[in-house]
Design a protein around this motif. Structure first.
Motif, PDB file in Angstrom:
ATOM      1  N   THR A  36      84.226  -7.879  22.605  1.00  0.00           N
ATOM      2  CA  THR A  36      83.166  -8.191  21.650  1.00  0.00           C
ATOM      3  C   THR A  36      82.995  -9.687  21.439  1.00  0.00           C
ATOM      4  O   THR A  36      81.967 -10.116  20.909  1.00  0.00           O
ATOM      5  N   LEU A  37      83.983 -10.488  21.835  1.00  0.00           N
ATOM      6  CA  LEU A  37      83.900 -11.935  21.671  1.00  0.00           C
ATOM      7  C   LEU A  37      83.487 -12.652  22.949  1.00  0.00           C
ATOM      8  O   LEU A  37      82.858 -13.708  22.888  1.00  0.00           O
ATOM      9  N   LEU A  38      83.849 -12.099  24.089  1.00  0.00           N
ATOM     10  CA  LEU A  38      83.564 -12.758  25.366  1.00  0.00           C
ATOM     11  C   LEU A  38      82.184 -12.373  25.873  1.00  0.00           C
ATOM     12  O   LEU A  38      81.677 -11.286  25.573  1.00  0.00           O
ATOM     13  N   PRO A  39      81.552 -13.249  26.652  1.00  0.00           N
ATOM     14  CA  PRO A  39      80.231 -12.915  27.204  1.00  0.00           C
ATOM     15  C   PRO A  39      80.310 -11.736  28.166  1.00  0.00           C
ATOM     16  O   PRO A  39      81.342 -11.508  28.807  1.00  0.00           O
ATOM     17  N   THR A  40      79.226 -11.008  28.269  1.00  0.00           N
ATOM     18  CA  THR A  40      79.165  -9.840  29.152  1.00  0.00           C
ATOM     19  C   THR A  40      79.234 -10.287  30.610  1.00  0.00           C
ATOM     20  O   THR A  40      78.506 -11.190  31.022  1.00  0.00           O
ATOM     21  N   ASN A  42      78.588 -10.518  34.579  1.00  0.00           N
ATOM     22  CA  ASN A  42      77.339 -10.345  35.338  1.00  0.00           C
ATOM     23  C   ASN A  42      77.576 -10.772  36.781  1.00  0.00           C
ATOM     24  O   ASN A  42      78.721 -10.990  37.190  1.00  0.00           O
ATOM     25  N   SER A  43      76.516 -10.902  37.540  1.00  0.00           N
ATOM     26  CA  SER A  43      76.659 -11.237  38.955  1.00  0.00           C
ATOM     27  C   SER A  43      77.037 -12.698  39.163  1.00  0.00           C
ATOM     28  O   SER A  43      77.386 -13.099  40.271  1.00  0.00           O
ATOM     29  N   TYR A  44      76.970 -13.522  38.105  1.00  0.00           N
ATOM     30  CA  TYR A  44      77.368 -14.920  38.204  1.00  0.00           C
ATOM     31  C   TYR A  44      78.847 -15.121  37.865  1.00  0.00           C
ATOM     32  O   TYR A  44      79.537 -15.926  38.472  1.00  0.00           O
ATOM     33  N   ARG A  45      79.319 -14.348  36.858  1.00  0.00           N
ATOM     34  CA  ARG A  45      80.706 -14.453  36.397  1.00  0.00           C
ATOM     35  C   ARG A  45      81.211 -13.032  36.165  1.00  0.00           C
ATOM     36  O   ARG A  45      80.675 -12.308  35.331  1.00  0.00           O
ATOM     37  N   PRO A 541      85.785 -20.614  28.958  1.00  0.00           N
ATOM     38  CA  PRO A 541      87.011 -20.007  28.434  1.00  0.00           C
ATOM     39  C   PRO A 541      87.204 -18.571  28.880  1.00  0.00           C
ATOM     40  O   PRO A 541      88.324 -18.154  29.203  1.00  0.00           O
ATOM     41  N   ALA A 542      86.107 -17.784  28.907  1.00  0.00           N
ATOM     42  CA  ALA A 542      86.226 -16.382  29.319  1.00  0.00           C
ATOM     43  C   ALA A 542      86.748 -16.271  30.745  1.00  0.00           C
ATOM     44  O   ALA A 542      87.534 -15.367  31.069  1.00  0.00           O
ATOM     45  N   PHE A 564      94.263 -18.688  19.969  1.00  0.00           N
ATOM     46  CA  PHE A 564      93.082 -19.495  20.245  1.00  0.00           C
ATOM     47  C   PHE A 564      91.944 -19.308  19.238  1.00  0.00           C
ATOM     48  O   PHE A 564      91.161 -20.225  19.020  1.00  0.00           O
ATOM     49  N   TYR A 565      91.845 -18.115  18.642  1.00  0.00           N
ATOM     50  CA  TYR A 565      90.700 -17.832  17.775  1.00  0.00           C
ATOM     51  C   TYR A 565      91.037 -17.873  16.292  1.00  0.00           C
ATOM     52  O   TYR A 565      90.140 -17.697  15.466  1.00  0.00           O
TER      53      TYR A 565
END
Length: 787
Positions: A36-40, A42-45, A541-542, A564-565
């Protein structure tokens, strides 16, 4: 001491049953996953933390011509930038960084700086606040397309938007030029990353020049343009490219820079070129410019100029240094099958420290960092000695650490100088190669780099006095009031206690992962994998968090979340210990034990006093009052007792019979997490015979209750004491509650009379003593290698 009775279910089943408190979890779940904190992904990452199949990044190639005015301490230059759009997006404008504008008197940094007036203030502080007489910032000349057409632009403090006449489509490139000038600042007055140092004795200048040209901002898949204003703390986000830079300086200056010198025949003497060639295979530093040559140059004022041309491939930035005071030494090493020329530039004021250590430290740093990350692929690595701190750029860094004028130095000065060189040279890996966004996340370069710096320091000298590495070193910071702290995951410009937050805490967190949570083998592999995946790319960071888990199969979300958070701290405590022994059911053994306990039991104060106050009781005087119970021994073993015991044995398996008579010691240890930060429990058991054992209990012991749990320990020998974290592996902020029985923490205090005067360093003290005894002082000579 209590006794427990074993039933046929067995001890393991009994211990597996959690208490009611351990089955409940109040408050925030420290083991909740970070999705829920990290980006979703995708095909880039990807979800693994690796670059995806569609990962892309932009490219900016530079051809720069710059002139140093040694009379006016100013820079003028022009550049051609070829910007290639490798994104899937159409760009109608470009953003360029104007970092020198932080020194404009009307900058956001000047307007928002805060401070307090003290009754006594140094001139330097007033200079910094007032910027009196200082004319800083870029003066932009022309901005035009290749071919001469002027480009419209808008300057917003430290950012400049250039509007393109036609949209820049994917896979297209545009070439444009910018001309500029600016005044170089006095580093000692303004305390900036680059500038000049003036030497009044010989009236010379030493220039450390960086952020000297308009630089392309990063455009990325995860945030678009990175055009947050440069306010001072958040450093730089830059795309990779090839550089060709021509630097025109006074003819008697020596110029060192990012990249490889392209025209040595034009700027170096024949002897200097021979020495440089000799240095490539040398095992110790070779002097390219000797102290004697540098001292002669200090006295000269050659007319005319020389132009030094340097080229560098796949770098994100460029910096250089220039002075007629420079001593220059070099030494070549092999790394990853390639030659790396390690070089140092320093004035005579840096000796004997710099000639003895700088280039050796560079070589050591490159070797150690390459071992823990990826092989160093650039052709050179340079350390330049200037007046303040340290600052990093590709292949080149500016470093402080100057001895006293008499050539002596303290141990702090020596190790401080070695450490700053390791740190700044180490930045070649983070963020010059593993190219994180410093403007947003300082910890991603400073914290990771400080961690590997610690590893390099420990390989330099046994028990090297590292400042950031051991968990106990971060305890004073983590003890401070939470209002004075920010989580590591805070924007660079909003961080409180910058050094502790962005350098120390992430570095020590990684050391805790390596030594205590993951183990060296798993950690080292995952950390190296992160460097390999994101070399010459832009990680977030993710990407780091996910890669460390992906390459190790260790769920670390609880650690990232806590360390970290949040600003939670480690404070694990032993709340109590209950001791049990197994009831053997053997009446002979158990009744003998009860008799022993009874005999050893202390008599009450009334019993003690009645022994003399009542010499004879009534029953003593009248024996006829005695009956059966006056002769009865309840602790004597009867045939009925033995019969019941034999019947019990027939119902048990041989294994259960053996366990029943094992005499095991069972301890229920109540643990509390008072600081809120989840950590493994490192428990030291000291037995009654003095032997010790360490048990490592993973952090998952807290997964069902973040606040308190109980842990059962079964031992063959009786335990004399339990101690949590005996080697201070987890940065526990309160050691007074870590032991059972409780132990007093030894400490000392010192009485002194306050005196405000500088104390001589040990070298000076020894010198004074030996001069008194008329003995020569054995100190290093002012040298810089071998000629």
């Amino acid at each position: 001491m209590l006794k427990i009775t074993l039933l046929a279910t067995g001890l393991a089943a009994l211990l597996a049953l959690p208490s009611a408190a351990q089955n409940t979890n109040s408050g925030t779940d420290k083991f909740a996953q970070l999705e829920t904190l990290l980006p979703t992904p995708n095909s880039y990452r990807t979800a693994s933390g690796a670059p995806g199949n569609d990962y892309w990044q932009q490219r900016a190639d530079y051809n720069i011509r710059v002139r140093l005015d040694d009379e006016k301490q100013s820079i003028s230059g022009d550049e051609d930038i070829t910007y290639t759009n490798l994104s899937p997006d159409v760009l109608t404008y470009l953003w360029v960084q104007l970092d020198q504008n932080i020194l404009d008197k009307n900058s956001i940094t000047t307007a928002t700086q805060v401070g307090e007036i003290q009754p006594r203030m140094p001139f330097q502080a007033m200079d910094y606040m007032q910027r009196d007489g200082f004319d800083g910032g870029f003066k932009i000349g022309e901005v035009k397309l290749k071919g001469g057409k002027a480009l419209p632009y808008v300057i917003n403090h430290t950012m400049m938007r250039i509007d393109l006449p036609t949209p820049l489509r994917p896979k297209q490139a545009v070439t444009f030029s910018i001309s500029w000038r600016y005044n170089i600042n006095d580093q000692l007055k303004i305390n900036q990353r680059s500038g000049y140092e003036f030497f009044p004795d010989d009236k010379n200048y030493l220039y450390e020049i960086a952020q000297f040209y308009p630089r392309m901002a990063v455009y990325s898949d995860n945030q678009g343009w990175q055009h947050k204003q440069f306010l001072g703390n958040g450093e730089f986000a830059l795309p990779f490219g090839d550089y060709r830079v021509s630097i025109t300086a006074p003819a008697d200056h020596v110029v060192g820079a990012t990249g490889v010198l392209q025209n040595p025949n034009d700027v170096l003497s024949s002897a200097q070129r021979q020495r440089l060639a000799q240095a490539q295979g040398a095992k110790s530093p070779v002097l390219i410019v000797s102290p004697q040559e540098a001292e002669r140059a200090e006295q000269s004022r050659a007319k005319g100029t020389k132009t030094w041309t340097y080229a560098a491939k796949d770098v994100r930035d460029f910096a250089w240094a220039s002075s007629r005071k420079f001593i220059w030494d070099a030494m070549g090493i092999k790394q990853g099958g390639k030659n790396v020329l390690c070089m140092s530039y320093y004035p005579k004021e840096g000796n004997p420290l710099w000639g003895k250590y700088s280039t050796e430290v560079i070589a050591h740093t490159i070797k150690v960092y390459s071992k823990y990350t990826i092989p160093y692929e650039y052709p050179v690595a340079i350390s330049v000695h200037g007046p303040v701190g340290g600052m990093e750029y590709p292949m080149l860094s500016f470093n402080g650490g100057r001895p006293e004028k008499d050539g002596t130095y303290s141990a702090d000065r020596k190790y401080g100088m070695i450490s700053v060189i390791i740190h700044e040279v180490g930045h070649n890996f983070f963020p010059m190669i593993v190219n994180s966004d410093e403007r947003q996340w300082t910890w991603m370069d400073e914290g990771l780099n400080s961690f590997v710096q610690y590893l390099a320091e420990q390989e330099w000298e046994r028990d090297y006095p590292s400042r950031r590495g051991d968990p106990a070193q971060i305890v004073p910071y983590m003890r401070t009031d939470k209002s004075l702290q920010t989580p590591i995951m805070t924007n660079s410009e909003s961080v409180l206690q910058f050094g502790n937050n962005a350098y120390g805490k992430p570095a020590i967190g990684l050391n805790i992962l390596r030594e205590t949570i993951m183990g060296r083998e798993l950690f080292d592999y995952a950390f190296k994998e992160y460097a390999r995946r994101w070399a010459y790319k832009h990680p977030t960071p993710a990407d780091f968090f996910r890669t460390m888990e992906d390459a190790s199969a260790v769920d670390l979300d609880w650690f990232w979340r806590g360390w970290f958070y949040t600003t939670d701290r480690t404070d694990l405590a032993i709340a109590g210990v209950k001791q049990y022994n197994i009831n053997s059911q053997n009446p002979t053994v158990e009744k003998a034990r009860q008799r022993e306990l009874q005999e050893k039991a202390p008599r009450t104060i009334s019993q003690q006093r009645n022994q003399t106050a009542i010499p004879r009781t009534l029953v003593d005087e009248k024996p006829e009052l005695k009956d059966f119970y006056n002769q009865y021994d309840p602790l004597a073993t009867t045939p009925a007792d033995q019969q019941r015991y034999q019947q019990l044995l027939k119902t048990l398996t041989p294994e259960q019979q053996q366990r029943l008579g094992s005499g095991l010691n069972v301890y229920e240890v109540s643990l509390k997490n008072l600081g809120g930060l989840t950590m493994p429990v490192i428990m030291q058991l000291t037995y009654a015979d003095g032997q010790q054992e360490i048990q490592h209990i993973p952090a998952e012991i807290w997964r069902k209750n973040n606040a308190e749990v109980s842990k059962v320990f079964v031992t063959e020998k009786p335990v004399a004491s339990f101690v949590i974290d005996p080697y201070q592996q987890t940065a526990d902020t309160d050691l007074s509650n870590n032991a059972w029985p409780q132990q007093a923490a030894p400490s000392r205090f010192e009485l002194f009379e306050y005196q405000q005067r500088a104390q001589p360093n040990p070298m000076q003290q020894q010198s004074a003593l030996q001069q008194k005894e008329q003995k020569p002082l054995n100190t290093p000579t002012s040298s810089g290698g071998t000629n």
